[in-house]
Design an enzyme around this catalytic site. Structure first.
Site, PDB file in Angstrom:
ATOM      1  N   ASN A   1     -30.447  38.625 -25.366  1.00 21.22           N
ATOM      2  CA  ASN A   1     -31.623  39.526 -25.415  1.00 21.22           C
ATOM      3  C   ASN A   1     -31.706  40.445 -24.190  1.00 21.22           C
ATOM      4  O   ASN A   1     -32.711  41.104 -23.976  1.00 21.22           O
ATOM      5  CB  ASN A   1     -32.917  38.703 -25.478  1.00 21.22           C
ATOM      6  CG  ASN A   1     -32.940  37.766 -26.665  1.00 21.22           C
ATOM      7  OD1 ASN A   1     -32.386  38.102 -27.709  1.00 21.22           O
ATOM      8  ND2 ASN A   1     -33.536  36.596 -26.507  1.00 21.22           N
TER       9      ASN A   1
ATOM     10  N   ASN B   1     -33.685  38.689   2.406  1.00 16.75           N
ATOM     11  CA  ASN B   1     -34.434  37.710   1.612  1.00 16.75           C
ATOM     12  C   ASN B   1     -34.981  38.290   0.312  1.00 16.75           C
ATOM     13  O   ASN B   1     -35.088  37.578  -0.679  1.00 16.75           O
ATOM     14  CB  ASN B   1     -35.583  37.129   2.454  1.00 16.75           C
ATOM     15  CG  ASN B   1     -36.646  36.493   1.584  1.00 16.75           C
ATOM     16  OD1 ASN B   1     -36.471  35.383   1.090  1.00 16.75           O
ATOM     17  ND2 ASN B   1     -37.748  37.203   1.344  1.00 16.75           N
TER      18      ASN B   1
ATOM     19  N   ARG C   1     -44.631  37.995   1.423  1.00 20.60           N
ATOM     20  CA  ARG C   1     -45.151  36.722   0.891  1.00 20.60           C
ATOM     21  C   ARG C   1     -44.012  35.711   0.738  1.00 20.60           C
ATOM     22  O   ARG C   1     -42.861  35.999   1.054  1.00 20.60           O
ATOM     23  CB  ARG C   1     -45.824  36.957  -0.454  1.00 20.60           C
ATOM     24  CG  ARG C   1     -44.839  37.397  -1.525  1.00 20.60           C
ATOM     25  CD  ARG C   1     -45.521  37.603  -2.865  1.00 20.60           C
ATOM     26  NE  ARG C   1     -44.544  37.500  -3.944  1.00 20.60           N
ATOM     27  CZ  ARG C   1     -44.802  37.765  -5.205  1.00 20.60           C
ATOM     28  NH1 ARG C   1     -46.006  38.175  -5.551  1.00 20.60           N
ATOM     29  NH2 ARG C   1     -43.876  37.633  -6.133  1.00 20.60           N
ATOM     30  N   GLY C   2     -44.353  34.524   0.230  1.00 19.67           N
ATOM     31  CA  GLY C   2     -43.362  33.519  -0.160  1.00 19.67           C
ATOM     32  C   GLY C   2     -42.410  33.129   0.957  1.00 19.67           C
ATOM     33  O   GLY C   2     -42.788  32.968   2.122  1.00 19.67           O
ATOM     34  N   ILE C   3     -41.157  32.992   0.573  1.00 19.88           N
ATOM     35  CA  ILE C   3     -40.139  32.521   1.514  1.00 19.88           C
ATOM     36  C   ILE C   3     -39.954  33.521   2.658  1.00 19.88           C
ATOM     37  O   ILE C   3     -39.779  33.143   3.816  1.00 19.88           O
ATOM     38  CB  ILE C   3     -38.813  32.262   0.754  1.00 19.88           C
ATOM     39  CG1 ILE C   3     -38.998  31.100  -0.238  1.00 19.88           C
ATOM     40  CG2 ILE C   3     -37.672  31.947   1.719  1.00 19.88           C
ATOM     41  CD1 ILE C   3     -37.822  30.850  -1.182  1.00 19.88           C
TER      42      ILE C   3
ATOM     43  N   TYR D   1     -29.513  37.121 -12.745  1.00 18.56           N
ATOM     44  CA  TYR D   1     -29.898  36.577 -11.430  1.00 18.56           C
ATOM     45  C   TYR D   1     -28.728  35.797 -10.819  1.00 18.56           C
ATOM     46  O   TYR D   1     -28.392  35.951  -9.640  1.00 18.56           O
ATOM     47  CB  TYR D   1     -31.113  35.675 -11.629  1.00 18.56           C
ATOM     48  CG  TYR D   1     -31.713  35.079 -10.370  1.00 18.56           C
ATOM     49  CD1 TYR D   1     -32.431  35.868  -9.479  1.00 18.56           C
ATOM     50  CD2 TYR D   1     -31.564  33.723 -10.090  1.00 18.56           C
ATOM     51  CE1 TYR D   1     -33.005  35.305  -8.348  1.00 18.56           C
ATOM     52  CE2 TYR D   1     -32.129  33.154  -8.961  1.00 18.56           C
ATOM     53  CZ  TYR D   1     -32.851  33.952  -8.093  1.00 18.56           C
ATOM     54  OH  TYR D   1     -33.413  33.401  -6.964  1.00 18.56           O
TER      55      TYR D   1
HETATM   56  P1  NAI Z   1     -41.378  36.281  -4.036  1.00 20.53           P
HETATM   57  O1  NAI Z   1     -41.326  37.040  -5.323  1.00 20.53           O
HETATM   58  O2  NAI Z   1     -42.576  35.458  -3.736  1.00 20.53           O
HETATM   59  O3  NAI Z   1     -41.149  37.301  -2.811  1.00 20.53           O
HETATM   60  C1  NAI Z   1     -40.153  38.288  -2.823  1.00 20.53           C
HETATM   61  C2  NAI Z   1     -40.594  39.462  -1.956  1.00 20.53           C
HETATM   62  O4  NAI Z   1     -39.548  40.462  -2.034  1.00 20.53           O
HETATM   63  C3  NAI Z   1     -41.876  40.120  -2.455  1.00 20.53           C
HETATM   64  O5  NAI Z   1     -42.775  40.277  -1.381  1.00 20.53           O
HETATM   65  C4  NAI Z   1     -41.408  41.421  -3.026  1.00 20.53           C
HETATM   66  O6  NAI Z   1     -42.381  42.474  -2.926  1.00 20.53           O
HETATM   67  C5  NAI Z   1     -40.182  41.719  -2.165  1.00 20.53           C
HETATM   68  N1  NAI Z   1     -39.300  42.697  -2.824  1.00 20.53           N
HETATM   69  C6  NAI Z   1     -38.906  42.681  -4.115  1.00 20.53           C
HETATM   70  N2  NAI Z   1     -38.164  43.779  -4.373  1.00 20.53           N
HETATM   71  C7  NAI Z   1     -38.088  44.474  -3.220  1.00 20.53           C
HETATM   72  C8  NAI Z   1     -37.476  45.706  -2.861  1.00 20.53           C
HETATM   73  N3  NAI Z   1     -36.802  46.443  -3.748  1.00 20.53           N
HETATM   74  N4  NAI Z   1     -37.601  46.142  -1.584  1.00 20.53           N
HETATM   75  C9  NAI Z   1     -38.299  45.424  -0.689  1.00 20.53           C
HETATM   76  N5  NAI Z   1     -38.905  44.258  -0.973  1.00 20.53           N
HETATM   77  C10 NAI Z   1     -38.805  43.793  -2.225  1.00 20.53           C
HETATM   78  O7  NAI Z   1     -40.039  35.398  -4.020  1.00 20.53           O
HETATM   79  P2  NAI Z   1     -39.693  34.080  -3.182  1.00 20.53           P
HETATM   80  O8  NAI Z   1     -39.855  32.907  -4.068  1.00 20.53           O
HETATM   81  O9  NAI Z   1     -40.324  34.079  -1.863  1.00 20.53           O
HETATM   82  O10 NAI Z   1     -38.094  34.300  -3.016  1.00 20.53           O
HETATM   83  C11 NAI Z   1     -37.501  34.869  -1.862  1.00 20.53           C
HETATM   84  C12 NAI Z   1     -35.985  34.797  -2.025  1.00 20.53           C
HETATM   85  O11 NAI Z   1     -35.588  33.451  -2.272  1.00 20.53           O
HETATM   86  C13 NAI Z   1     -35.474  35.619  -3.215  1.00 20.53           C
HETATM   87  O12 NAI Z   1     -34.227  36.212  -2.864  1.00 20.53           O
HETATM   88  C14 NAI Z   1     -35.289  34.569  -4.293  1.00 20.53           C
HETATM   89  O13 NAI Z   1     -34.333  34.970  -5.241  1.00 20.53           O
HETATM   90  C15 NAI Z   1     -34.815  33.390  -3.463  1.00 20.53           C
HETATM   91  N6  NAI Z   1     -34.976  32.080  -4.089  1.00 20.53           N
HETATM   92  C16 NAI Z   1     -36.226  31.529  -4.338  1.00 20.53           C
HETATM   93  C17 NAI Z   1     -36.336  30.263  -4.904  1.00 20.53           C
HETATM   94  C18 NAI Z   1     -37.659  29.605  -5.174  1.00 20.53           C
HETATM   95  O14 NAI Z   1     -37.677  28.451  -5.612  1.00 20.53           O
HETATM   96  N7  NAI Z   1     -38.782  30.259  -4.917  1.00 20.53           N
HETATM   97  C19 NAI Z   1     -35.144  29.479  -5.247  1.00 20.53           C
HETATM   98  C20 NAI Z   1     -33.906  30.134  -4.934  1.00 20.53           C
HETATM   99  C21 NAI Z   1     -33.839  31.371  -4.372  1.00 20.53           C
END
Ligand code: NAI
Length: 450
Positions: free
Chosen positions: A302, A291, A220-222, A356
């Site tokens: 905390n 990612n 999902r997401g990015i 983080y």
């Molecule tokens: P999200 O939470 O929507 O997606 C993250 C995905 O990583 C999920 O599908 C999750 O199941 C998977 N995941 C988590 N732990 C895992 C593991 N141990 N093994 C395999 N897969 C795993 O997050 P989003 O927003 O798409 O973020 C993607 C990246 O971008 C992350 O690294 C986040 O820190 C970074 N990011 C996002 C920002 C934002 O504004 N959304 C801003 C800056 C960085």
């Protein structure tokens, strides 16, 4: 995750109302579409006028070859799609006045979502204080100009390392990226080209044709947006996510005609499993996109061990271990490319995110230290640091906090997952091979820690 405000103020009644009330008026950004022109109008290319115009002349010839409408002098009142300032021979701060003030006269003639790009040399390698002052001055100038531009226009810079020219492959790759709609949400940033290696794609719309790429956290997401963008650019995909996200992962895999690998990236032999899957199902592995990431926010006062350790473990521990396995395997391509997702939190810090930010700062440190290890066989590794991106994660932020976070950048809006994906796709391409150990922010020039 739409930004309804941006749509409301972009035309008609909403536009007039926002103007009257002095409210932010974010523009609808120009984003990449296959087949569309690289730049939406003529390009004004200015040299420093320092008597050594070779860099600007060579570049002008290349741009003409790309079919761009290049001007060396602006025509009165003509609308421009971009201004390129070639400042590679600046030797003193006083050399800036000529080209910069000439460009100034054309700023009101830029079309919406136009581009300003500087090309100059890194100040680190300057031989005298005056040369360093001239070069470093470009940094302050460009970041300020990016804050002045309106209507979705952006300003970004390319820094040339020793021996790198204005027409070296990755200089041209970075220039195409900054000029195009692929860099819609990148603003006020610099990319350093450290070596003359790299290759522009034969098909500009499929720069990753023939490559096998792994994307973690792709359900999902990015991560899903990265998978779609790499697929659009011609790559064959392995999408990875935890077993609990299996259904969504399968849907993404189907959509991008790739294969799904259900895997927790913190598992001991995650790297080995990724390589084995890519070799068995696709016969190779060229690109890895780290990612997957999690947040477990708490003030440090905390913070508990489980929150701290899980964030460090997923966001950076797993990347270190997987990279080690990739490098040790001897099966990770001849010119491997790794791109890691960091965050502006890892650069500027963020309240409630010590764990983080430590993990994302760690990603940046890891990328810088891994670059020399990959350079031996033509590989590269870079990080992309997103700012406020419209995802499920940011949709959960309370309304008022979200509105502030979303508007606090030069483009006055949040980015889309696809904007992060575009930067990653560029850094994963051979056109970016001369760029390594870098961090590219995709944050619309976020005012925090800019
Ligand atoms: P999200 O939470 O929507 O997606 C993250 C995905 O990583 C999920 O599908 C999750 O199941 C998977 N995941 C988590 N732990 C895992 C593991 N141990 N093994 C395999 N897969 C795993 O997050 P989003 O927003 O798409 O973020 C993607 C990246 O971008 C992350 O690294 C986040 O820190 C970074 N990011 C996002 C920002 C934002 O504004 N959304 C801003 C800056 C960085």
């Amino acid at each position: 995750m739409t930004d309804k405000y941006t749509l409301f103020v972009s035309h008609g009644f909403g536009k007039d109302l926002a103007k009257k009330l002095g409210l932010p008026q974010p523009a609808v950004l120009r984003r990449y579409k296959a087949g569309e022109p690289l730049v939406p109008g003529p390009v004004l290319l200015l040299g420093s006028g320092n008597g050594n115009a070779a860099g600007a002349d060579e570049l002008a010839a290349v741009l003409l070859g790309w079919g761009l409408d290049v001007r060396r002098n602006a025509l009165p009142k003509e609308k421009l799609g971009a201004i390129i300032l070639v400042l590679d021979d600046v030797e003193h701060p006083q050399d800036l006045a000529g080209p910069v003030l000439t460009a100034a006269q054309s700023l009101r003639d830029l079309v919406p979502c136009a581009r300003v790009v500087t090309i100059s040399r890194t100040s680190a390698s300057a031989e005298t204080p005056a040369v360093a002052a001239g070069r470093q001055g470009i940094d302050g100038l460009l970041r300020s100009l990016a804050k002045e531009l309106r209507a979705g226009a952006t300003a970004n810079g390319i820094l040339l390392g020793d021996g790198v020219g204005t027409t070296s492959p990755s200089t041209l790759g970075a220039l195409r990226f900054f000029l195009s709609g692929r860099s819609a949400f990148v603003d006020g940033q610099f990319l350093t080209v450290t070596t003359g290696v790299g290759q522009l794609p034969t098909d500009a719309d499929r720069p990753l044709a023939g490559k096998v790429a792994v994307v973690t956290g792709a359900a999902r997401g990015i991560g899903a947006a990265i998978a779609r963008t790499l697929y659009r650019d011609g790559a064959r995909l392995v999408v990875v996510d935890i077993p609990a996200a299996g259904d969504h992962l399968a849907a993404v895999a189907n959509e991008v005609h790739g294969t799904a690998l259900q895997l927790d990236i913190t598992a001991e032999h995650a790297g080995e499993r990724i390589i084995a899957h890519a070799m068995e199902r696709h016969g190779g592995l060229d690109i890895v996109i780290h990612n997957a990431g999690i947040t477990r926010d708490k003030l440090l006062a905390n913070m508990d061990e489980s929150r701290w350790n899980s964030v460090i473990g997923v966001n950076i521990g797993s990347q270190l271990r997987i990279n080690e396995a990739l490098l040790a395997s001897g099966r990770f391509s001849k010119a491997p490319r790794i791109v890691s997702v960091a965050s502006t939190s890892g650069i500027a810090g963020n309240r409630g995110q010590t764990n983080y930010a430590a993990s994302k700062g760690g990603v940046i440190g890891m990328v810088r230290a891994t670059a020399p290890l990959l350079a031996e066989n033509g590989g590269s590794i870079n990080a992309v640091a997103p700012g406020f991106i419209e995802t499920e994660m940011t949709a959960r932020i309370p309304f008022a906090t979200r509105e502030v976070a979303r508007r606090l950048n030069s483009l006055q809006q949040g980015g889309r997952p696809g904007d992060v994906a575009e930067a990653i796709a560029f850094l994963a391409s051979d056109a970016a091979a001369g760029i390594s150990g870098e961090v590219l922010r995709v944050c619309g020039q976020n005012l925090v820690g800019a």
